[in-house]
Design a protein around this motif. Sequence first.
Motif, PDB file in Angstrom:
ATOM      1  N   ASP A 122       0.836  -1.210   0.000  1.00  0.00           N
ATOM      2  CA  ASP A 122       0.000   0.000   0.000  1.00  0.00           C
ATOM      3  C   ASP A 122       0.869   1.259   0.000  1.00  0.00           C
ATOM      4  O   ASP A 122       0.577   2.235  -0.707  1.00  0.00           O
ATOM      5  CB  ASP A 122      -0.927   0.009   1.231  1.00  0.00           C
ATOM      6  CG  ASP A 122      -2.006  -1.056   1.139  1.00  0.00           C
ATOM      7  OD1 ASP A 122      -2.327  -1.449  -0.018  1.00  0.00           O
ATOM      8  OD2 ASP A 122      -2.519  -1.465   2.188  1.00  0.00           O
ATOM      9  N   ARG A 123       1.930   1.235   0.793  1.00  0.00           N
ATOM     10  CA  ARG A 123       2.815   2.399   0.835  1.00  0.00           C
ATOM     11  C   ARG A 123       3.531   2.593  -0.500  1.00  0.00           C
ATOM     12  O   ARG A 123       3.696   3.705  -0.981  1.00  0.00           O
ATOM     13  CB  ARG A 123       3.839   2.250   1.960  1.00  0.00           C
ATOM     14  CG  ARG A 123       3.191   2.453   3.327  1.00  0.00           C
ATOM     15  CD  ARG A 123       4.187   2.548   4.431  1.00  0.00           C
ATOM     16  NE  ARG A 123       4.849   3.851   4.337  1.00  0.00           N
ATOM     17  CZ  ARG A 123       5.958   4.164   4.974  1.00  0.00           C
ATOM     18  NH1 ARG A 123       6.572   3.278   5.734  1.00  0.00           N
ATOM     19  NH2 ARG A 123       6.499   5.345   4.858  1.00  0.00           N
ATOM     20  N   ASP A 167       2.396   1.599  -3.406  1.00  0.00           N
ATOM     21  CA  ASP A 167       1.384   2.066  -4.367  1.00  0.00           C
ATOM     22  C   ASP A 167       1.118   3.560  -4.180  1.00  0.00           C
ATOM     23  O   ASP A 167       0.997   4.307  -5.164  1.00  0.00           O
ATOM     24  CB  ASP A 167       0.077   1.282  -4.203  1.00  0.00           C
ATOM     25  CG  ASP A 167       0.189  -0.160  -4.706  1.00  0.00           C
ATOM     26  OD1 ASP A 167       1.143  -0.427  -5.487  1.00  0.00           O
ATOM     27  OD2 ASP A 167      -0.669  -0.993  -4.335  1.00  0.00           O
TER      28      ASP A 167
END
Length: 113
Positions: free
Chosen positions: A6-7, A9
């Motif tokens: 997530d980070r 992305d």
Amino acid sequence: MTWSDDRLDALSERMDEKFRHVDEKFRHVDEKFRQVDEKFRQVDHRFDRVEADIREVRGEIVALRRDMDARFDAIQGEMHARFDSLQRTMIQFGGGMIVSFTALVVAFILGGH
């Protein structure tokens, strides 16, 4: 600190956004360069017209100079002819005066005796 998907992305999205922003700035810069190029083309065109006008004026000056030279030559020739005529008239008048004076003296001398 660990990087989760997530980070990564989110970082990728921010970088993509920043690059889109940079791309947009470059589009603006490219447009400005196109405008500057167009201005230079206009200035070049104006200089071309000025150069053409200068060539035309030079041609007219040369033609005017030739015309003036021809007229001065004609006037000079006419003035020479007039002075020649005046000189001829003065010689004829002077010769007539000498003949008249001589005749007067001869008549005076012959008539007095």
